[in-house]
Design a protein around this motif. Structure first.
Motif, PDB file in Angstrom:
ATOM      1  N   ILE A 106       5.847  15.152 -12.853  1.00  0.00           N
ATOM      2  CA  ILE A 106       4.379  15.100 -12.959  1.00  0.00           C
ATOM      3  C   ILE A 106       3.677  15.430 -11.641  1.00  0.00           C
ATOM      4  N   PHE A 107       4.428  15.956 -10.691  1.00  0.00           N
ATOM      5  CA  PHE A 107       3.839  16.400  -9.424  1.00  0.00           C
ATOM      6  C   PHE A 107       3.865  17.926  -9.396  1.00  0.00           C
ATOM      7  N   ASP A 108       2.820  18.495  -8.803  1.00  0.00           N
ATOM      8  CA  ASP A 108       2.680  19.950  -8.780  1.00  0.00           C
ATOM      9  C   ASP A 108       3.714  20.626  -7.886  1.00  0.00           C
ATOM     10  N   ASP A 109       4.198  21.775  -8.358  1.00  0.00           N
ATOM     11  CA  ASP A 109       5.049  22.620  -7.521  1.00  0.00           C
ATOM     12  C   ASP A 109       4.148  23.582  -6.747  1.00  0.00           C
ATOM     13  N   GLU A 110       4.749  24.556  -6.112  1.00  0.00           N
ATOM     14  CA  GLU A 110       4.009  25.515  -5.282  1.00  0.00           C
ATOM     15  C   GLU A 110       3.013  26.351  -6.090  1.00  0.00           C
ATOM     16  N   ASP A 111       3.244  26.460  -7.401  1.00  0.00           N
ATOM     17  CA  ASP A 111       2.364  27.242  -8.262  1.00  0.00           C
ATOM     18  C   ASP A 111       1.324  26.379  -8.982  1.00  0.00           C
ATOM     19  N   GLY A 112       1.255  25.092  -8.624  1.00  0.00           N
ATOM     20  CA  GLY A 112       0.282  24.206  -9.247  1.00  0.00           C
ATOM     21  C   GLY A 112       0.689  23.724 -10.632  1.00  0.00           C
ATOM     22  N   VAL A 113       1.972  23.859 -10.951  1.00  0.00           N
ATOM     23  CA  VAL A 113       2.490  23.422 -12.247  1.00  0.00           C
ATOM     24  C   VAL A 113       3.199  22.079 -12.064  1.00  0.00           C
ATOM     25  N   MET A 114       2.946  21.124 -12.967  1.00  0.00           N
ATOM     26  CA  MET A 114       3.623  19.826 -12.869  1.00  0.00           C
ATOM     27  C   MET A 114       5.109  20.040 -13.166  1.00  0.00           C
ATOM     28  N   ASN A 115       5.884  20.174 -12.091  1.00  0.00           N
ATOM     29  CA  ASN A 115       7.292  20.523 -12.224  1.00  0.00           C
ATOM     30  C   ASN A 115       8.178  19.745 -11.255  1.00  0.00           C
ATOM     31  N   LYS A 116       7.586  18.808 -10.503  1.00  0.00           N
ATOM     32  CA  LYS A 116       8.358  18.051  -9.520  1.00  0.00           C
ATOM     33  C   LYS A 116       8.306  16.559  -9.837  1.00  0.00           C
ATOM     34  N   SER A 117       9.392  15.881  -9.497  1.00  0.00           N
ATOM     35  CA  SER A 117       9.494  14.436  -9.722  1.00  0.00           C
ATOM     36  C   SER A 117       9.123  13.680  -8.446  1.00  0.00           C
ATOM     37  N   ILE A 118       9.046  12.375  -8.566  1.00  0.00           N
ATOM     38  CA  ILE A 118       8.805  11.512  -7.404  1.00  0.00           C
ATOM     39  C   ILE A 118       9.916  11.698  -6.368  1.00  0.00           C
ATOM     40  N   LEU A 119      11.132  11.955  -6.831  1.00  0.00           N
ATOM     41  CA  LEU A 119      12.245  12.214  -5.913  1.00  0.00           C
ATOM     42  C   LEU A 119      12.025  13.515  -5.149  1.00  0.00           C
ATOM     43  N   ASP A 120      11.546  14.547  -5.851  1.00  0.00           N
ATOM     44  CA  ASP A 120      11.318  15.858  -5.232  1.00  0.00           C
ATOM     45  C   ASP A 120      10.256  15.796  -4.147  1.00  0.00           C
ATOM     46  N   VAL A 121       9.199  15.017  -4.378  1.00  0.00           N
ATOM     47  CA  VAL A 121       8.101  14.963  -3.408  1.00  0.00           C
ATOM     48  C   VAL A 121       8.274  13.830  -2.396  1.00  0.00           C
ATOM     49  N   LYS A 178       0.858  -1.182   0.000  1.00  0.00           N
ATOM     50  CA  LYS A 178       0.000   0.000   0.000  1.00  0.00           C
ATOM     51  C   LYS A 178       0.891   1.227   0.000  1.00  0.00           C
ATOM     52  N   ILE A 179       0.493   2.249  -0.779  1.00  0.00           N
ATOM     53  CA  ILE A 179       1.233   3.505  -0.774  1.00  0.00           C
ATOM     54  C   ILE A 179       0.261   4.663  -0.592  1.00  0.00           C
ATOM     55  N   ASN A 180       0.832   5.799  -0.217  1.00  0.00           N
ATOM     56  CA  ASN A 180       0.074   7.043  -0.201  1.00  0.00           C
ATOM     57  C   ASN A 180       0.536   7.857  -1.407  1.00  0.00           C
ATOM     58  N   THR A 181       0.874   9.106  -1.252  1.00  0.00           N
ATOM     59  CA  THR A 181       1.273   9.939  -2.379  1.00  0.00           C
ATOM     60  C   THR A 181       2.416   9.306  -3.155  1.00  0.00           C
ATOM     61  N   GLY A 182       2.217   9.179  -4.460  1.00  0.00           N
ATOM     62  CA  GLY A 182       3.278   8.614  -5.284  1.00  0.00           C
ATOM     63  C   GLY A 182       2.779   8.150  -6.632  1.00  0.00           C
ATOM     64  N   LEU A 183       3.385   7.055  -7.103  1.00  0.00           N
ATOM     65  CA  LEU A 183       3.072   6.521  -8.425  1.00  0.00           C
ATOM     66  C   LEU A 183       2.659   5.069  -8.342  1.00  0.00           C
ATOM     67  N   MET A 184       1.589   4.727  -9.046  1.00  0.00           N
ATOM     68  CA  MET A 184       1.225   3.335  -9.238  1.00  0.00           C
ATOM     69  C   MET A 184       1.622   3.026 -10.670  1.00  0.00           C
ATOM     70  N   ILE A 185       2.474   2.012 -10.846  1.00  0.00           N
ATOM     71  CA  ILE A 185       3.025   1.694 -12.160  1.00  0.00           C
ATOM     72  C   ILE A 185       2.675   0.265 -12.547  1.00  0.00           C
ATOM     73  N   LEU A 186       2.099   0.122 -13.739  1.00  0.00           N
ATOM     74  CA  LEU A 186       1.873  -1.187 -14.343  1.00  0.00           C
ATOM     75  C   LEU A 186       3.024  -1.425 -15.308  1.00  0.00           C
ATOM     76  N   LEU A 187       3.661  -2.599 -15.235  1.00  0.00           N
ATOM     77  CA  LEU A 187       4.832  -2.914 -16.049  1.00  0.00           C
ATOM     78  C   LEU A 187       4.594  -4.147 -16.898  1.00  0.00           C
ATOM     79  N   GLY A 188       4.755  -3.996 -18.205  1.00  0.00           N
ATOM     80  CA  GLY A 188       4.662  -5.111 -19.133  1.00  0.00           C
ATOM     81  C   GLY A 188       6.022  -5.361 -19.764  1.00  0.00           C
ATOM     82  N   ILE A 189       6.431  -6.608 -19.813  1.00  0.00           N
ATOM     83  CA  ILE A 189       7.746  -6.988 -20.334  1.00  0.00           C
ATOM     84  C   ILE A 189       7.559  -7.880 -21.549  1.00  0.00           C
ATOM     85  N   GLU A 190       8.351  -7.612 -22.603  1.00  0.00           N
ATOM     86  CA  GLU A 190       8.318  -8.475 -23.774  1.00  0.00           C
ATOM     87  C   GLU A 190       9.684  -9.121 -23.995  1.00  0.00           C
ATOM     88  N   ASP A 191       9.725 -10.122 -24.883  1.00  0.00           N
ATOM     89  CA  ASP A 191      10.920 -10.946 -25.078  1.00  0.00           C
ATOM     90  C   ASP A 191      12.189 -10.161 -25.400  1.00  0.00           C
TER      91      ASP A 191
END
Length: 150
Positions: free
Chosen positions: A54-69, A22-35
């Motif tokens: 894809i995370f909002d900065d202080e101005d509501g602009v998607m400008n932060k990464s998962i690392l930043d948040v 279970k996670i809170n704020t972050g990313l849910m990722i579906l991963l498909g692998i091919e040969d």
């Protein structure tokens, strides 16, 4: 390798009526692998995931990464991302990697992503019947395929 990234306020995966992760704020990722997927695909894709702004900065602009948040990640293996629906009405999964190829790459993807994120991530269980819950924030959903790098 193909992923679907969803920005989440919360997400979880349940297997046999037990919450596995279970996670809170972050990313849910579906991963498909091919040969044809390999370590280079993992390196490129995990770099893209941790640096994608894809995370909002202080101005509501998607400008932060998962690392930043300092967010969390829930990673779910999903071979159906490689479904072909060109012929008929039953999807073909012939491009999806078989377990002997996919499982080691899935495990390497987890290890590489954890290393770049600097902490453990939540995961499903390869090949299991999983129930995934998600509150998609935004909604923000992005698809990335390593075969379309350029």
């Amino acid at each position: 390798m193909r992923i679907v990234i969803q920005r989440a306020t919360e997400a979880s995966v349940t297997i046999d009526n037990q919450v596995k992760a279970k996670i809170n704020t972050g990313l849910m990722i579906l991963l498909g692998i091919e040969d044809q997927d390999n370590t280079e695909d993992i390196e490129w894709l995990t770099n893209k995931v941790v640096n994608l702004r894809i995370f909002d900065d202080e101005d509501g602009v998607m400008n932060k990464s998962i690392l930043d948040v300092k967010g969390d990640i829930l990673l779910i293996s999903q071979f159906t991302l490689h479904a072909s629906t060109k012929k008929g009405n039953r999807p073909s999964y012939i491009k999806a990697a078989k377990p002997d190829i996919a499982i080691p790459l899935y495990k390497e993807f987890i290890t590489t992503l954890e290393s770049k994120l600097g902490k453990q991530i939540g995961t499903g269980e390869f090949g299991a019947d999983m129930k995934v819950k998600l509150i998609n924030d935004g909604p923000v959903t992005i698809c990335i395929d390593t075969k379309n790098k350029e």
